[in-house]
Design an enzyme around this catalytic site. Structure first.
Site, short mmCIF file in Angstrom:
data_model
loop_
_atom_site.label_atom_id
_atom_site.label_comp_id
_atom_site.label_asym_id
_atom_site.label_seq_id
_atom_site.Cartn_x
_atom_site.Cartn_y
_atom_site.Cartn_z
N HIS A 192 -5.31 22.60 -21.22
CA HIS A 192 -5.73 23.97 -20.95
C HIS A 192 -6.10 24.67 -22.25
O HIS A 192 -5.65 24.28 -23.33
CB HIS A 192 -4.63 24.75 -20.22
CG HIS A 192 -3.31 24.73 -20.93
ND1 HIS A 192 -2.44 23.66 -20.84
CD2 HIS A 192 -2.70 25.63 -21.75
CE1 HIS A 192 -1.36 23.90 -21.55
NE2 HIS A 192 -1.49 25.10 -22.13
N GLU A 222 6.05 24.62 -30.98
CA GLU A 222 4.60 24.77 -30.89
C GLU A 222 3.89 23.78 -31.83
O GLU A 222 2.76 23.38 -31.59
CB GLU A 222 4.20 26.20 -31.25
CG GLU A 222 2.74 26.55 -31.04
CD GLU A 222 2.33 26.65 -29.58
OE1 GLU A 222 1.12 26.75 -29.32
OE2 GLU A 222 3.21 26.62 -28.71
N HIS A 232 0.96 19.92 -23.34
CA HIS A 232 2.35 19.78 -23.76
C HIS A 232 3.07 18.72 -22.93
O HIS A 232 2.63 18.37 -21.83
CB HIS A 232 3.11 21.10 -23.59
CG HIS A 232 2.37 22.31 -24.06
ND1 HIS A 232 2.28 22.66 -25.38
CD2 HIS A 232 1.68 23.26 -23.37
CE1 HIS A 232 1.58 23.78 -25.49
NE2 HIS A 232 1.20 24.16 -24.29
N GLU A 286 4.29 24.97 -19.03
CA GLU A 286 4.05 26.24 -19.73
C GLU A 286 3.92 27.36 -18.70
O GLU A 286 3.06 27.32 -17.83
CB GLU A 286 2.77 26.16 -20.57
CG GLU A 286 2.38 27.49 -21.22
CD GLU A 286 1.10 27.39 -22.04
OE1 GLU A 286 1.05 26.52 -22.93
OE2 GLU A 286 0.15 28.16 -21.77
N ARG A 310 -7.70 29.76 -28.12
CA ARG A 310 -6.62 28.79 -28.38
C ARG A 310 -7.17 27.47 -27.86
O ARG A 310 -7.37 27.29 -26.68
CB ARG A 310 -5.35 29.19 -27.62
CG ARG A 310 -4.22 28.15 -27.70
CD ARG A 310 -3.67 28.07 -29.11
NE ARG A 310 -2.43 27.31 -29.14
CZ ARG A 310 -2.34 26.01 -29.41
NH1 ARG A 310 -3.44 25.31 -29.66
NH2 ARG A 310 -1.18 25.40 -29.44
N HIS A 352 -5.49 22.10 -25.32
CA HIS A 352 -4.26 21.44 -25.75
C HIS A 352 -3.40 21.15 -24.52
O HIS A 352 -3.69 21.61 -23.42
CB HIS A 352 -3.49 22.33 -26.74
CG HIS A 352 -3.04 23.64 -26.14
ND1 HIS A 352 -3.90 24.70 -25.95
CD2 HIS A 352 -1.84 24.05 -25.68
CE1 HIS A 352 -3.26 25.71 -25.41
NE2 HIS A 352 -1.99 25.34 -25.22
#
Length: 252
Positions: free
Chosen positions: A120, A145, A77, A81, A72, A75
């Site tokens: 992360h 998301e 946010h 999280e 993944r 990225h």
């Protein structure tokens, strides 16, 4: 099937709450409790937010799976999280605002937490041939998301001249490297990609700034449950996982 009860610490409007559950959020904050059941989904990524559950204005969830070796991409946010591993092992990597690195591998029953804005990435290890599965919890019921900030998308909107001087020098000296970078940028919202299996945590890049002072992971699977007359319970909160200031949890 895993059952968890999550608590979110919320700044009150002139209120405070006395809690008898043993949870220890930031002093002077109200506790809101949401209980739900975590079950395996049929698709690689499923999510729930106020769109599906209007009552859940303070929390949103995503069920995600990664194949062994799948990444993944890096990225971040605007929300925190919190994650609970259901299956397999996940190697998480991160860097904080001071340039300090973090790398840790977590397994079933373990937890990770990233504060808002902390970049992360996640990768499935080879411990389970089917990869890894985990639940992500965000402290905003309207979280999507699709609104996540991706490093590939960010780079695709930043002029090369505005990047690090070392990257500019590489681009000037190597046309091959330049083509590779352009290919990388063209991927834009790559989201997930296949890669070689990750190495041990000790093989990570060492930052001259050091490592993060507080761990972003917690071995919840190793916590001994408190035995009660009607069953057992174990709790993770800021007294045992200090970085997770927005979310606590209790499990059987």
């Amino acid at each position: 099937m895993h059952a968890l009860s999550l608590c979110k610490a919320i700044t009150p409007s002139g209120l405070s709450a006395s809690v008898t559950t043993g949870f220890k959020p930031v002093v002077g904050q109200e506790i809101r409790i949401v209980s739900f059941v975590l079950v395996n989904s049929s698709t690689p990524t499923d999510s729930i937010s106020v769109g599906q559950m209007p009552l859940a204005t303070q929390l949103a969830g995503v069920n995600m799976r990664l194949e062994a070796g799948a990444v993944r991409e890096l990225h971040w946010h605007s929300t925190s999280e919190w994650a609970y591993v259901l299956k397999g092992k996940t190697q998480v990597t991160s860097v904080d605002t001071e340039g300090r690195n973090f790398i840790s591998t977590v397994g079933p029953g373990d937890i990770w937490f990233f504060p808002p804005g902390i970049p992360h990435s996640l990768q499935g290890t080879g411990d389970d041939p089917e990869g890894t599965e985990f639940i992500l919890v965000f402290d905003d019921g309207a979280f999507s998301e699709d609104a996540t900030f991706l490093v590939t998308d960010w780079l695709s909107h930043v002029p090369v001249e505005a990047t690090h001087p070392l990257l500019q020098e590489f681009l000037q000296r190597s046309s091959t490297f330049s083509r590779q970078v352009n290919w990388f940028l063209d991927l834009r919202s790559l989201y997930k990609l296949r890669a070689a299996l990750p190495g041990p945590d000790s093989s990570g890049v060492v930052s001259p700034q050091g490592v993060v002072p507080q761990s972003f992971t917690f071995p919840f699977s190793q916590v001994n449950a408190t035995q009660l007359s009607g069953g057992s319970v174990k709790v993770v909160d800021t007294s045992t996982f200090p970085v997770a200031v927005t979310t606590s949890a209790a499990g059987g």
